[in-house]
Enzyme design. Structure first.
Site, PDB file in Angstrom:
ATOM      1  N   CYS A 164      28.405   5.952  68.642  1.00  0.00           N
ATOM      2  CA  CYS A 164      29.028   7.284  68.663  1.00  0.00           C
ATOM      3  C   CYS A 164      28.660   8.150  67.457  1.00  0.00           C
ATOM      4  O   CYS A 164      28.625   9.371  67.560  1.00  0.00           O
ATOM      5  CB  CYS A 164      30.540   7.141  68.769  1.00  0.00           C
ATOM      6  N   HIS A 259      33.413  12.388  64.216  1.00  0.00           N
ATOM      7  CA  HIS A 259      32.630  11.673  63.202  1.00  0.00           C
ATOM      8  C   HIS A 259      31.771  12.689  62.442  1.00  0.00           C
ATOM      9  O   HIS A 259      31.039  13.495  63.052  1.00  0.00           O
ATOM     10  CB  HIS A 259      31.697  10.654  63.860  1.00  0.00           C
TER      11      HIS A 259
HETATM   12  P1  NAP Z   1      39.757   0.102  73.612  1.00  0.00           P
HETATM   13  O1  NAP Z   1      40.587   1.302  73.396  1.00  0.00           O
HETATM   14  O2  NAP Z   1      40.081  -1.149  72.874  1.00  0.00           O
HETATM   15  O3  NAP Z   1      39.752  -0.216  75.209  1.00  0.00           O
HETATM   16  C1  NAP Z   1      39.173  -1.397  75.699  1.00  0.00           C
HETATM   17  C2  NAP Z   1      39.166  -1.410  77.222  1.00  0.00           C
HETATM   18  O4  NAP Z   1      38.509  -2.613  77.634  1.00  0.00           O
HETATM   19  C3  NAP Z   1      40.560  -1.415  77.852  1.00  0.00           C
HETATM   20  O5  NAP Z   1      40.518  -0.730  79.075  1.00  0.00           O
HETATM   21  C4  NAP Z   1      40.801  -2.892  78.088  1.00  0.00           C
HETATM   22  O6  NAP Z   1      41.710  -3.172  79.156  1.00  0.00           O
HETATM   23  C5  NAP Z   1      39.393  -3.329  78.501  1.00  0.00           C
HETATM   24  N1  NAP Z   1      39.224  -4.770  78.368  1.00  0.00           N
HETATM   25  C6  NAP Z   1      39.506  -5.535  77.289  1.00  0.00           C
HETATM   26  N2  NAP Z   1      39.238  -6.840  77.569  1.00  0.00           N
HETATM   27  C7  NAP Z   1      38.776  -6.866  78.847  1.00  0.00           C
HETATM   28  C8  NAP Z   1      38.371  -7.897  79.724  1.00  0.00           C
HETATM   29  N3  NAP Z   1      38.361  -9.177  79.349  1.00  0.00           N
HETATM   30  N4  NAP Z   1      37.968  -7.561  80.983  1.00  0.00           N
HETATM   31  C9  NAP Z   1      37.962  -6.273  81.378  1.00  0.00           C
HETATM   32  N5  NAP Z   1      38.377  -5.240  80.604  1.00  0.00           N
HETATM   33  C10 NAP Z   1      38.761  -5.543  79.350  1.00  0.00           C
HETATM   34  O7  NAP Z   1      38.212   0.377  73.274  1.00  0.00           O
HETATM   35  P2  NAP Z   1      37.416   1.781  73.311  1.00  0.00           P
HETATM   36  O8  NAP Z   1      37.444   2.431  71.986  1.00  0.00           O
HETATM   37  O9  NAP Z   1      37.836   2.525  74.507  1.00  0.00           O
HETATM   38  O10 NAP Z   1      35.909   1.280  73.474  1.00  0.00           O
HETATM   39  C11 NAP Z   1      35.380   0.878  74.721  1.00  0.00           C
HETATM   40  C12 NAP Z   1      33.879   0.640  74.567  1.00  0.00           C
HETATM   41  O11 NAP Z   1      33.251   1.877  74.210  1.00  0.00           O
HETATM   42  C13 NAP Z   1      33.549  -0.358  73.455  1.00  0.00           C
HETATM   43  O12 NAP Z   1      32.409  -1.096  73.853  1.00  0.00           O
HETATM   44  C14 NAP Z   1      33.230   0.535  72.275  1.00  0.00           C
HETATM   45  O13 NAP Z   1      32.368  -0.076  71.348  1.00  0.00           O
HETATM   46  C15 NAP Z   1      32.541   1.698  72.971  1.00  0.00           C
HETATM   47  N6  NAP Z   1      32.588   2.986  72.271  1.00  0.00           N
HETATM   48  C16 NAP Z   1      33.743   3.471  71.737  1.00  0.00           C
HETATM   49  C17 NAP Z   1      33.737   4.730  71.118  1.00  0.00           C
HETATM   50  C18 NAP Z   1      34.970   5.346  70.491  1.00  0.00           C
HETATM   51  O14 NAP Z   1      34.833   6.401  69.862  1.00  0.00           O
HETATM   52  N7  NAP Z   1      36.171   4.765  70.659  1.00  0.00           N
HETATM   53  C19 NAP Z   1      32.575   5.463  71.064  1.00  0.00           C
HETATM   54  C20 NAP Z   1      31.405   4.961  71.655  1.00  0.00           C
HETATM   55  C21 NAP Z   1      31.440   3.729  72.244  1.00  0.00           C
HETATM   56  P3  NAP Z   1      43.267  -3.499  78.882  1.00  0.00           P
HETATM   57  O15 NAP Z   1      43.928  -2.181  78.615  1.00  0.00           O
HETATM   58  O16 NAP Z   1      43.695  -4.105  80.175  1.00  0.00           O
HETATM   59  O17 NAP Z   1      43.327  -4.432  77.726  1.00  0.00           O
END
Ligand code: NAP
Length: 367
Positions: A164, A259
């Protein structure tokens, strides 16, 4: 595919990881999207079986309400890929789990005929998977036929977004390279928002009144990912650019969204003047703008002249939160020039960027 009631047909999409920080942004940004319609949401088995509104109760982080069209959808277990088959024309992936499992899961969706647009880092270094910023390397989508052939996939494929924070500086740097100013050195210091760590993310007692000078894996991503994005395709594989050395310091700061990156650039030979840089940035347009993709910012790079800008709170939402906002362009005493860049990490750097990738793939008739 469903009929929108007139000439335009919308594609049915699924969001896996729909309950998380990035997934919620997908759900929010896709409400009323002219081409895409969310019909399927999935997350971990902890959320599976609940209505979407129940699964995100107490942790909905968006400032707008849960879209009516999604709030009553049942959340599926993302691991049960068969549930999405036949329902979804393609998938947005925003799951956070072990990278090996993400790699396998995304391949499974692709093998079941569903193209995957991912936010995870899991496939960023897979040889035949494009890491796309549509303003920079739209031609990297040309690898998709080879990727499908390598796996024997008839309809599915995988496209990923970079980390990101890259969005905050790489497009302005690329705009200069495109005009013949070869950048061979870059030092960057990122100031990354807490939403970048997902929800609940960094503990408040760690980040309030504080800066954390370490984000696991981020410096390596900032130093390596630009080289793939600026690279080329050879024999059905990506070859990294070797034109630039990058040194990164990545910090977590007490900002909710947005960011920031402080960047110093060194040029190989020809150096642009500050006036030329501003003229290149203000004139920069790329394929998403030419194609008028629904999520594309009208002007991808926006320069603000005041010397106390860009600022996350004031500037992160400019042009649907999809523009890169730059400022403080000035000579560098060690390299050649320096500037400050800003982009919205969960929109341009995550869900909005993923949607733009899918829009480009649709326009290129890959879906
Ligand atoms: P997050 O808020 O922690 O959300 C994680 C998601 O993954 C939730 O929907 C969770 O479901 C699901 N999950 C967790 N364990 C799982 C499993 N075993 N099987 C299926 N689903 C599962 O994380 P996030 O910030 O949204 O990030 C998501 C992805 O995008 C990551 O790979 C991160 O590196 C990437 N990313 C994030 C950003 C950012 O700015 N936040 C930017 C670019 C990329 P539950 O609610 O059911 O636990």
């Amino acid at each position: 595919m469903i009929s929108a009631g007139f000439a335009m047909e919308k594609l049915n999409v699924g969001v896996i990881g729909a309950t998380g920080m990035v997934g919620q942004n997908y759900v929010r940004l896709l409400e009323g999207h002219p081409w895409f319609n969310v019909v399927f949401v999935a997350a971990s088995e902890r959320s599976a079986g609940k209505k979407y509104s129940e699964a995100v109760a107490g942790r909905w982080q968006m400032t707008s309400p849960i879209p009516e069209s999604v709030k009553d959808l049942m959340v599926f277990d993302a691991a049960k890929v068969g549930e999405a088959e036949g329902e979804c024309d393609f998938i947005f992936s925003a799951v956070e789990m072990d990278k090996e499992r993400v790699r396998a899961l995304e391949c499974e969706y692709a093998s079941h005929g569903m193209p995957v647009f991912s936010n995870s880092s899991a496939h960023r270094w897979t040889d035949d998977v494009p890491m796309l910023i549509p303003e920079i390397n739209p031609r990297h989508l040309d690898i998709i036929p080879a990727q499908k052939k390598n796996h024997g996939w008839s309809r599915g494929f995988i496209v990923v977004k970079p980390n990101c924070s890259l969005q905050s500086y790489l497009t302005p740097v690329y705009a200069l390279i495109k005009e013949g100013y070869s950048v061979d050195r870059m030092i960057l210091t990122t100031l990354q928002a807490v939403s970048g760590a997902g929800y609940p993310g960094v503990a408040s007692l760690d980040i309030v009144d504080n800066i954390i000078p370490y984000i696991g894996g981020e410096e390596e991503k900032s130093e390596k990912e630009p080289l793939k994005i600026l690279g080329s395709i050879k024999d059905g594989r990506f070859v990294n650019s070797d034109s630039m050395k990058v040194s990164a310091h990545c910090n977590r700061v007490p900002v909710v969204d947005g960011h920031t990156a402080c960047v110093s650039l060194g040029f190989k030979e020809k150096k642009p003047s500050l006036e030329e840089i501003l003229s290149i940035w203000s004139g920069f347009k790329a394929l998403p703008q030419e194609l008028d993709l629904p999520s594309a910012p009208k002007q991808p790079i926006i320069y603000i002249a005041e010397n106390n800008r860009p600022q996350p709170r004031k500037d992160r939402d400019i042009d649907k939160a999809m523009a890169v906002v730059v400022g403080r362009v000035r000579p560098c005493n060690v390299f050649d020039i320096r500037f400050v860049g800003l982009s919205h990490n969960t929109v341009r750097g995550a869900a909005g960027g993923g949607i733009l990738n899918a829009e480009l793939a649709v326009k290129k008739k890959l879906i």
